[in-house]
Design a protein around this motif. Structure first.
Motif, PDB file in Angstrom:
ATOM      1  N   UNK B  32       6.226   1.299  10.733  1.00  0.00           N
ATOM      2  CA  UNK B  32       4.818   1.496  10.287  1.00  0.00           C
ATOM      3  C   UNK B  32       4.698   1.133   8.803  1.00  0.00           C
ATOM      4  N   UNK B  33       5.616   1.669   7.985  1.00  0.00           N
ATOM      5  CA  UNK B  33       5.544   1.360   6.545  1.00  0.00           C
ATOM      6  C   UNK B  33       5.682  -0.148   6.354  1.00  0.00           C
ATOM      7  N   UNK B  34       6.554  -0.765   7.168  1.00  0.00           N
ATOM      8  CA  UNK B  34       6.716  -2.223   7.068  1.00  0.00           C
ATOM      9  C   UNK B  34       5.403  -2.934   7.319  1.00  0.00           C
ATOM     10  N   UNK B  35       4.686  -2.461   8.341  1.00  0.00           N
ATOM     11  CA  UNK B  35       3.395  -3.110   8.667  1.00  0.00           C
ATOM     12  C   UNK B  35       2.412  -2.942   7.513  1.00  0.00           C
ATOM     13  N   UNK B  36       2.342  -1.704   6.990  1.00  0.00           N
ATOM     14  CA  UNK B  36       1.386  -1.471   5.882  1.00  0.00           C
ATOM     15  C   UNK B  36       1.726  -2.404   4.719  1.00  0.00           C
ATOM     16  N   UNK B  37       3.030  -2.457   4.414  1.00  0.00           N
ATOM     17  CA  UNK B  37       3.467  -3.287   3.277  1.00  0.00           C
ATOM     18  C   UNK B  37       3.109  -4.754   3.538  1.00  0.00           C
ATOM     19  N   UNK B  38       3.273  -5.215   4.794  1.00  0.00           N
ATOM     20  CA  UNK B  38       2.947  -6.625   5.109  1.00  0.00           C
ATOM     21  C   UNK B  38       1.458  -6.862   4.900  1.00  0.00           C
ATOM     22  N   UNK B  39       0.666  -5.879   5.317  1.00  0.00           N
ATOM     23  CA  UNK B  39      -0.799  -6.024   5.125  1.00  0.00           C
ATOM     24  C   UNK B  39      -1.130  -6.082   3.648  1.00  0.00           C
ATOM     25  N   UNK B  40      -0.473  -5.225   2.875  1.00  0.00           N
ATOM     26  CA  UNK B  40      -0.799  -5.177   1.429  1.00  0.00           C
ATOM     27  C   UNK B  40      -0.514  -6.517   0.773  1.00  0.00           C
ATOM     28  N   UNK B  41       0.533  -7.230   1.299  1.00  0.00           N
ATOM     29  CA  UNK B  41       0.820  -8.557   0.716  1.00  0.00           C
ATOM     30  C   UNK B  41      -0.278  -9.541   1.095  1.00  0.00           C
ATOM     31  N   UNK B  42      -0.821  -9.371   2.311  1.00  0.00           N
ATOM     32  CA  UNK B  42      -1.837 -10.337   2.758  1.00  0.00           C
ATOM     33  C   UNK B  42      -3.165 -10.062   2.053  1.00  0.00           C
ATOM     34  N   UNK B  43      -3.497  -8.761   1.914  1.00  0.00           N
ATOM     35  CA  UNK B  43      -4.819  -8.459   1.315  1.00  0.00           C
ATOM     36  C   UNK B  43      -4.663  -7.241   0.404  1.00  0.00           C
ATOM     37  N   UNK B  44      -4.971  -7.417  -0.902  1.00  0.00           N
ATOM     38  CA  UNK B  44      -4.689  -6.375  -1.899  1.00  0.00           C
ATOM     39  C   UNK B  44      -5.499  -5.107  -1.618  1.00  0.00           C
ATOM     40  N   UNK B  45      -6.624  -5.237  -0.889  1.00  0.00           N
ATOM     41  CA  UNK B  45      -7.471  -4.054  -0.699  1.00  0.00           C
ATOM     42  C   UNK B  45      -6.725  -2.961   0.065  1.00  0.00           C
ATOM     43  N   UNK B  46      -5.648  -3.331   0.820  1.00  0.00           N
ATOM     44  CA  UNK B  46      -4.949  -2.304   1.617  1.00  0.00           C
ATOM     45  C   UNK B  46      -4.067  -1.398   0.757  1.00  0.00           C
ATOM     46  N   UNK B  47      -4.091  -1.636  -0.585  1.00  0.00           N
ATOM     47  CA  UNK B  47      -3.405  -0.662  -1.461  1.00  0.00           C
ATOM     48  C   UNK B  47      -4.314   0.519  -1.764  1.00  0.00           C
ATOM     49  N   UNK B  48      -5.644   0.343  -1.473  1.00  0.00           N
ATOM     50  CA  UNK B  48      -6.635   1.413  -1.671  1.00  0.00           C
ATOM     51  C   UNK B  48      -6.582   1.986  -3.086  1.00  0.00           C
ATOM     52  N   UNK B  49      -5.965   1.308  -4.041  1.00  0.00           N
ATOM     53  CA  UNK B  49      -5.985   1.792  -5.422  1.00  0.00           C
ATOM     54  C   UNK B  49      -5.224   3.094  -5.600  1.00  0.00           C
ATOM     55  N   UNK B  50      -4.531   3.564  -4.542  1.00  0.00           N
ATOM     56  CA  UNK B  50      -3.816   4.845  -4.713  1.00  0.00           C
ATOM     57  C   UNK B  50      -2.381   4.553  -5.180  1.00  0.00           C
ATOM     58  N   UNK B  51      -1.895   5.204  -6.248  1.00  0.00           N
ATOM     59  CA  UNK B  51      -0.544   4.909  -6.767  1.00  0.00           C
ATOM     60  C   UNK B  51       0.527   5.136  -5.706  1.00  0.00           C
ATOM     61  N   UNK B  52       0.325   6.212  -4.829  1.00  0.00           N
ATOM     62  CA  UNK B  52       1.442   6.589  -3.951  1.00  0.00           C
ATOM     63  C   UNK B  52       1.664   5.577  -2.831  1.00  0.00           C
ATOM     64  N   UNK B  53       0.604   4.759  -2.509  1.00  0.00           N
ATOM     65  CA  UNK B  53       0.862   3.832  -1.373  1.00  0.00           C
ATOM     66  C   UNK B  53       0.737   2.378  -1.805  1.00  0.00           C
ATOM     67  N   UNK B  54       0.800   2.202  -3.170  1.00  0.00           N
ATOM     68  CA  UNK B  54       0.763   0.788  -3.599  1.00  0.00           C
ATOM     69  C   UNK B  54       2.069   0.105  -3.190  1.00  0.00           C
ATOM     70  N   UNK B  55       2.003  -1.237  -3.043  1.00  0.00           N
ATOM     71  CA  UNK B  55       3.148  -2.035  -2.530  1.00  0.00           C
ATOM     72  C   UNK B  55       4.420  -1.715  -3.316  1.00  0.00           C
TER      73      UNK B  55
END
Lengths: 56, 711, 774
Positions: B32-55
């Motif tokens: 799951x974390x891998x998927x989130x991280x892959x999404x964050x690389x594709x589109x920066x908005x998936x970091x949601x600006x939160x420090x704890x889940x940034x790439x």
């Protein structure tokens, strides 16, 4: 680059440990028969029922 | 059955069940974390600006979860299950097994708690902070003692090759982990490694490659040598070949590492040594693959019918592919194209998803029915999982190959008059976005397949037959050690030296490491002072922010000796430039441009606006926004302690500098904040981490006192 | 007449899976007892494991009840015992045999080696007799043979030393290579020198401990004043190390040769170890050779308790009872009034001789009558027959002529090479001069020369062993390639040897019952005719109520069943000279003929094509047989062989053969044993009696005459390969030396080239030999 003074001794240390283990294994006769172990792992005991197992 | 059943007559399958369940749970989280991280690389908005889940903070969580939580638990499950049957003896102590299990899960939880909050050492695959490192060592020793005692009490004289692989894994991982994690603590969750610059790079990648080798290959080869013959009911193709390829691995394996640093400031001869060594590794690896595949001679049709065999054989094939791709990538000319690109990620995941992933899935499909004494819930579901998972891996690897080669070629493309075709780095980045989505779909399919497996296995467990049925310990041809004591005393002493000597070796290693290492480096550092100045206190704080946010995961700080890089980034980096960097920040991937000579390239305000919203400065940038840096405060009181520790590690800070470090930091911060405010940034930034980070970024490449002679 | 009773429905035997007749669930009583035995001991898991994986086909086993397993007294006392187990075919067997300690508490450990089918068992106390555990194994349905002196230990410890040496050589060669890559990769002098010293430290164990066998050979050869192949290598090692240390001392890390030396040691040791393992493997493959069947004799010393002891343990004036067809172990004198003996082994004269009480029975005489009692006059090992056997066996051990030739050439070559390298150093005593000399010595190491020829012979031995042709004596491989004449024995070689039942004419009474009676009687005798009759009546069940049995030598057999006496004997009416003289038999019930049996000695189907092929190749063929003129002429015409001789005594056979050069004698009977010695190559057919097989140079373990074609082909192919290898190695050494002298190749390249050449010769031999035989 003098990290090599640490890396090489460790690398060769593990290598030498490998050699010592190899010679210990040769002495202990681990390489006498190199065909049966491959078959031996296929042999398992049939499972046994235990009504109550007070193994604690 | 008599009422009091001696537990040593039966294998301990409870611990195996625990590790199997842990493997499945942590596997889910890691993917799951891998998927989130892959999404964050594709589109920066998936970091949601939160420090704890940034790439920057999630990527170490993904790697540690995948390697140590998913693959780690899978290895322990496989080792505990197979070695008991191979040694024909129950695990010597249930207490140690459980201590090992719960200790390992505690370590994983602590990693899940510290990494998202930025507590990282920034050394890849060893990011965990020093208290957790100590915990890992303790749990690993518990595992080693339990394992070696079981070997001593084995009832089968011959030690099967899989056990040798497990022994190599235990001993070598212990040494690697200890050597690579030596650091001096600053606070409870912060430490500076003893090594710096090129030394740290070499130790890190000596550990990095061998972590892959001894955590993701040798134990899995051991599992292969047990589970493929068992699943196919055929002896291994050539047992003699497996002995040869094991011992050739052990004798010369530990020289690996330099092939991660080709074309860097590492001396040339070390680079060619790394290249030749990796090419040599190709032979033993393929020895293992051939042995695994040809075990199916005369039983190839089992692949058609049995999902377990499908997974195991696909895993061995991926192992063959990945260990062919590795030596290829370590050839200098190929490496000049592939280093820092996504091709490496493709290679990593061919091994991780294909070899480790599929072998674990195959092992789980084999183990769960056996442990819970029932048949697999649905073979059809397992086969669908195989095809979905395979498609996922292929999509993943193809996407990464394509994007890797695109990066490699576009970075180096030059027109005939000798200037770069794509001078602006972001031109390459925007071409990769669609491929990142394809990679995401691949990862999604892989996770989907795994979900099918979870459902299938849970259904299998639920239909497990109720009454207690256990596997009895087989009779072997050797008198176990503990019965021997009664017979003759000399044999009993024979076992003690083996245990004693291993403990001595580990003790000597740890002691020598602590005493020898600092002494090794201090003299060279002093002489380097004439060429390079150390970081100013504020820059040092900024560097810690850089490490905390994981900037090294997308930006490298090592300009290679190729003309296209010198044109794009400036003169190639030299060894001296990073001599004071505890830890080194050379990095291993360039989703963003290299920062080795970013200092003074852009005004401070540019950096401020870039941090607040990267799109404002480079419209199509993928970088997440780091707005919280403008709010978080610097903890000035820690600065003197940091400088003191750096001084201990040989960085030439004078006593005067340490005593006034807080004032100098505040003064430097105030000047930067004032200048920012004049050019339109909000006031009151002098206490924020933004200012420290800007100070550090502006210092990169500006540290040399006299002009450097470039190789 | 061979329509067997139609099997009711095809049920396979529960134990061994073969088709079980007569409807019940077992194919024979033996299987039934094993099946029930396994179940009573709670070992049903055996069948589940057998379904899991059977790695060999299970051949039909005839269960012969046997519960006494005689052992030499030295084995009786030993702590461990090795048993050769026949009939292992599945995981169940492995599990069962290694589970012995589980249900035989007195047995300590039992471990099975599937490669050699040898089970090693150790026992807790010596009181526990080995016999019970062998009995138990036999009860499981396996045939057990006791292995004599376990020379395994001596050989095993030697291989262990070699393995340890190779391990250390591999470790140092591997790591030094990595260090020298760094030096060649341009490490700055600061690191280059340190790597140089480190590779010296690594090379010490390899050059001293691992290379010790090479030094030993050289010391040996120096002691008897000749240069051996290894002396060149030893010189290279010493000189190379000295020079490397010298250049290390004056900080010039470019001239360190430790990497080539350590690689040289590693490749030499591993190629020699590899070659030795192949030769060992061949020795193991021929069960007949390492399992000289031990004859056990019923002896009683104090007149009361009959002991069963080995021939070697028989003491003087022991009273021995000789069973039918047993060889007298020692020179002894006859006790009961008269007995028939066959002296063909000693005199070659095969007709039975009648001896009377008190006469001397020489060892080697085969007893032809029921239990004859003799008293031993000498110990076994100094009996005349044992001496003949040892003398024959000794002749086999000498090395082939071609290997000696290659060694001599290698010696001169080494001498020449040393001379040239000494002159190079003399002319140009600088670094480069020495480098050329060292490269020359390494590249021209004649191990290719010395090892290419034995390799070809070893490959030939291995290939023929795989094809079921045992080359007992490698010496004969040369002789085989120069053969011109081939002498055939008729019975058993050109013909099948056992008599086919051509016609059974029933005159009166029920045919099935007569056949059962005939089979029951004939089963008791081991005469070839009796054996072939039993073989032809396999589908007929034998009865077990035979009340009396008597064998009349030279006429037939007689027994009484169901109240009447039956006799099967030669047909008196047929004329002595006619073609069917001793092949037509009559079955008499209380004197009146009930049936006539017509036996025929069929010519082998493959005999005609093989013979015509041999003639087309150009061999001159002869038949030498002890059989009657008519039958030999009949077979000779069928195979259109012009020169043949019939009714020959063994001495006459060897006289004829001795008049020819380069001849092969191929036969199976006892009377051919002497002929084997005279012919340049003696071949014994599959199924030949032990005694004649032991004296022949080549043994066919697979049936069929066409083996001779493959043997001759292998011999020719080996000769051409030996010549090929020889020229290649000479060529290789010549080119290598020239390149070394000119300084084109460095010692490192020489060290790489040397094993490559050995490898190429090995691969070439392997491919050439295998080609055309697949």
């Amino acid at each position: 680059m003098n990290i090599l003074f640490l890396l090489i001794p460790i690398a060769t240390g593990i290598g030498i440990a490998g050699v010592i283990a190899f010679i210990y294994a040769v002495r202990k006769g681990q390489f006498d028969d190199l065909s049966t172990p491959a078959y031996r792992i296929l042999v398992d005991e049939s499972e046994r029922k235990i009504d109550e197992l007070d193994s604690k | 059955m008599n009422s009091t059943v001696n537990k040593y007559d039966f294998y301990d399958d409870e611990i195996v069940k625990k590790f199997v369940i842990a493997t499945v749970c942590w596997g889910l989280i890691a993917f799951l974390v891998g998927l989130v991280v892959a999404l964050q690389l594709a589109d920066w908005r998936f970091n949601f600006g939160l420090p704890w889940i940034t790439f920057g903070r999630l990527r170490p969580l993904h790697t540690n979860a995948a390697i140590f939580a998913f693959a780690g638990n899978a290895i322990f499950a496989g080792i505990y299950h197979s070695s008991q049957r191979l040694l024909k003896a129950r695990l010597s102590s249930d207490l140690l097994s459980n201590l090992h299990f719960w200790g390992w899960q505690l370590i994983i939880v602590s990693a899940a708690l510290t990494l998202p909050f930025g507590y990282t050492t920034s050394k890849e695959y060893a990011e965990l902070e020093w208290p957790i490192d100590i915990a890992i060592t303790i749990v690993w020793v518990i595992f080693a003692v339990n394992f070696f005692l079981t070997i001593k009490n084995r009832k089968e004289q011959h030690i099967y090759v899989a056990i040798w692989f497990y022994i190599a894994t235990i001993i070598t991982v212990a040494v690697l982990h200890i050597v690579n994690s030596i650091a001096i603590p600053v606070t409870f969750l912060k430490s500076y490694p003893v090594y710096a610059g090129v030394q740290d790079a070499l130790v890190q990648w000596w550990y990095g490659h061998n972590a892959v080798a001894f955590v993701l290959t040798t134990p899995f080869l051991g599992l292969m040598y047990y589970y493929i013959p068992k699943a196919v009911n055929r002896p291994v193709y050539s047992y003699r070949l497996s002995i040869i390829h094991f011992w050739s691995l052990v004798f010369i394996y530990i020289w690996a590492g330099p092939h991660h640093l080709l074309h860097t400031s590492l001396p040339n001869w070390a680079q060619s040594l790394g290249m030749v060594f990796s090419l040599m590794l190709w032979a033993p690896s393929w020895g293992g693959m051939i042995n695994g595949l040809l075990t199916l001679r005369g039983a190839w049709d089992k692949i058609r019918t049995d999902p377990v065999v499908k997974f195991l054989i696909a895993a061995v094939t991926f192992y063959g592919m990945a260990t062919f791709e590795g030596p290829l990538l370590s050839i200098k000319s190929v490496n000049s194209l592939a280093h820092y690109t996504d091709w490496i990620i493709g290679h990593v995941h061919a091994g991780a998803l294909g070899w480790n992933g599929f072998l674990t899935f195959g092992m789980l499909y084999y183990l769960v029915p056996k442990l819970w004494k029932t048949n697999l819930y649905s073979v059809k579901l397992a086969t669908t999982h195989f095809w979905i998972g395979l498609l996922g891996i292929i999509l993943y690897i193809m996407a990464m190959w394509a994007s890797g080669i695109t990066q490699g070629l576009m970075w180096q493309a030059m027109d005939d008059s000798g200037n770069l075709l794509y001078p602006d780095f972001v031109e390459t980045v925007i071409r990769l976005v669609p491929l990142y989505y394809v990679r995401f779909v691949g990862g999604l399919l892989f996770l989907l397949g795994f979900l099918i497996q979870i459902f299938n296995l849970t259904a299998t467990v639920l239909q497990a037959n109720k009454e207690k049925v256990k596997d009895p310990v087989a009779k072997g041809s050797r008198i176990p050690f503990k019965d021997v004591i009664s017979e003759s005393s000399h044999r009993s002493l024979e076992g003690l030296p083996a245990v004693f000597s291993t403990l001595v070796v580990i003790a000597v290693l740890v002691a020598s490491a602590f005493s020898l290492i600092p002494a090794l480096f201090t003299p060279t550092k002093m002489s380097a002072k004439s060429i390079i100045r150390p970081y100013s206190p504020l820059e040092l704080v900024g560097r810690d922010v850089y490490i905390r946010e994981g900037c090294y995961l997308c930006h490298s700080q090592q300009i290679r000796t190729m003309s296209s890089e010198v044109l794009r980034y400036g003169p190639a980096s030299t060894m001296e430039e990073s001599i004071f960097d505890h830890p080194f920040q050379w990095g291993s991937k360039r989703t963003g441009p290299d920062l080795a000579r970013i200092g003074k390239k852009y005004p401070d305000l540019w950096h401020y606006r870039h941090m607040m919203d990267p799109r404002e400065v480079t419209p199509k940038s993928l970088m997440p926004a780091y707005a919280w840096l403008a709010k978080d405060k610097i903890s000035f009181d820690l600065i003197p302690k940091k400088l003191r520790i750096m001084q201990q590690l040989g960085v030439p800070y004078s006593e005067y500098e340490i005593d006034n470090s807080i004032e100098t930091a505040q003064m430097q911060a105030a000047t930067i904040a004032k200048e920012l405010h004049e050019h339109g940034a909000p006031s009151g930034l002098e206490k924020t981490e933004m200012v420290a980070l800007i100070a550090y970024l502006q210092s990169l490449g500006q540290m040399s006192i006299k002009p450097l002679e470039v190789k | 007449m061979n329509n067997s009773a139609v099997a009711t429905q095809d049920v396979s035997c529960l134990h061994c899976g073969n088709p079980s007749l007569s409807g019940n669930s077992f194919c024979c009583s033996g299987c039934e007892s094993v099946y029930s035995f396994l179940h009573t001991e709670g070992l049903e898991h055996f069948y589940q494991l057998r379904e899991q994986f059977s790695f060999r086909s299970q051949r039909k086993r005839i269960h012969i009840a046997q519960n006494v397993f005689p052992l030499t007294n030295e084995l009786e006392k030993s702590h461990s015992l090795q048993l050769y187990i026949e009939g292992i075919h599945c995981l169940g067997c492995l599990w069962l045999l290694e589970k012995l300690p589980d249900f035989l508490p007195k047995i300590k450990t039992a471990s099975l080696d599937l490669d050699s089918n040898i089970l090693t068992i150790t026992r807790k106390t010596n009181e526990y007799k080995w016999n019970n555990v062998i009995q138990k194994i036999h009860a499981f349905g396996y045939d057990v043979k006791i292995i004599e002196n376990n020379l395994e230990e001596i050989k095993a410890s030697d291989t262990k030393k070699q393995l340890a040496r190779i391990g250390i050589a591999a470790f140092s060669a591997g790591n030094i290579m990595l260090l020298s890559i760094s030096i060649y990769g341009g490490a700055d002098p600061y690191w280059g020198i340190r790597f140089g010293w480190l590779s010296l430290i690594f090379s010490i164990p390899s050059l001293t401990y691992s290379a010790w066998p090479i030094y030993k050979n050289t010391l040996l050869s120096i002691k008897n004043k000749m240069i051996s192949v290894d002396s060149a290598i030893v010189l290279a090692l010493i000189a190379g190390t000295v020079i490397s240390i010298w250049s290390l001392i004056n900080n010039n890390e470019q001239h360190i040769y430790l990497d080539s030396l350590s690689m040289l040691v590693f490749f030499l040791l591993s190629s020699r170890f590899f070659l030795q393992r192949i030769r060992e493997k061949i020795g193991k493959e021929s069960p007949l050779l390492n399992l000289l069947k031990k004859e056990f004799y019923q002896v009683n010393r104090d007149g009361i308790t009959p002991l069963s002891i080995a021939a070697s343990d028989i003491a003087i004036n022991d009273k021995i009872t000789l069973a039918l067809n047993q060889v007298t172990p020692v020179d002894s004198k006859l006790i009961n009034d008269s007995a028939y003996f066959d002296f063909s082994l000693l005199t070659g004269e095969s007709s039975p001789v009648k001896l009377f009480a008190g006469e001397v029975v020489e060892s080697g005489a085969i007893c032809l009558s029921e239990d004859a009692y003799v008293q031993s006059l000498s110990k076994a090992k100094d009996s005349r027959f044992a001496k003949i056997l040892d003398q024959i066996r000794a002749k086999k051990m000498l090395r082939t002529k071609s290997i000696d030739f290659a060694d001599r050439v290698a010696k001169y070559f080494v001498f020449f090479v040393l001379l040239v390298s000494a002159s190079i150093i003399f002319i140009d005593p600088t670094e480069t001069g020495f480098q050329k000399a060292l490269a020359l010595v390494i590249v021209s190491c004649p191990c290719v020369l010395a090892f290419s020829i034995p390799l070809a012979t070893t490959k030939a031995l291995q290939l023929s062993a795989k094809k079921g042709i045992l080359l007992v004596n490698a010496e004969k491989l040369d002789a085989l390639s120069r053969i011109k004449q081939i002498f055939f024995d008729k019975t058993g070689t050109l013909t099948t040897g056992n008599f086919e039942m051509l016609k059974w004419t029933q005159l009166q009474g029920d045919i099935l019952q007569t056949q059962q009676i005939v089979k029951t009687i004939e089963q008791q005798s081991s005469h070839p005719i009796a054996r072939s009759i039993v073989k032809n009546l396999t589908n007929v069940a034998s009865l077990d109520n035979l009340s009396s049995y008597k064998e009349i030598p030279g006429i037939g057999v007689e027994g009484s069943i169901l109240g009447s006496t039956w006799r099967v004997q030669k047909n008196p009416h047929v004329a002595a000279i006619s073609h069917y003289r001793d092949l037509s038999l009559v079955v008499l019930q209380n004197g009146s003929t009930v049936a006539e049996i017509q036996l025929g000695d069929k010519v082998r189907e493959e005999a005609l094509p093989t013979v015509s092929k041999l003639r087309s190749i150009g061999y001159k063929l002869h038949i030498l047989s002890g059989d009657s003129f008519e039958r030999v002429r009949y077979v000779a015409n069928k195979l259109s062989i012009k020169n043949w001789h019939a009714e020959l005594l063994p001495e006459e056979k060897s006289k004829i053969i001795s008049t020819f050069q380069d001849s092969i004698m191929i036969g199976d009977g006892i009377n051919d044993a002497i002929a084997f010695q005279v012919a340049s190559v003696g071949i014994s057919m599959q199924g030949a009696l032990e005694e004649s097989a032991k004296n022949s140079d080549i043994i066919f373990t697979k049936p069929g005459l066409n083996n001779i074609l493959t043997t001759l082909q292998i011999a020719k192919r080996t000769k051409s390969i030996i010549l090929g290898n020889f020229t290649i190695s000479l060529l290789y050494n010549a080119i290598g030396s020239v390149l070394a002298i000119l300084g084109i190749i460095s010692p490192l390249w020489a060290a790489v080239l040397m094993p490559l050449s050995s490898l190429s010769v090995f691969l070439l031999t392997h491919i050439q030999m295998e080609r055309g035989f697949e």
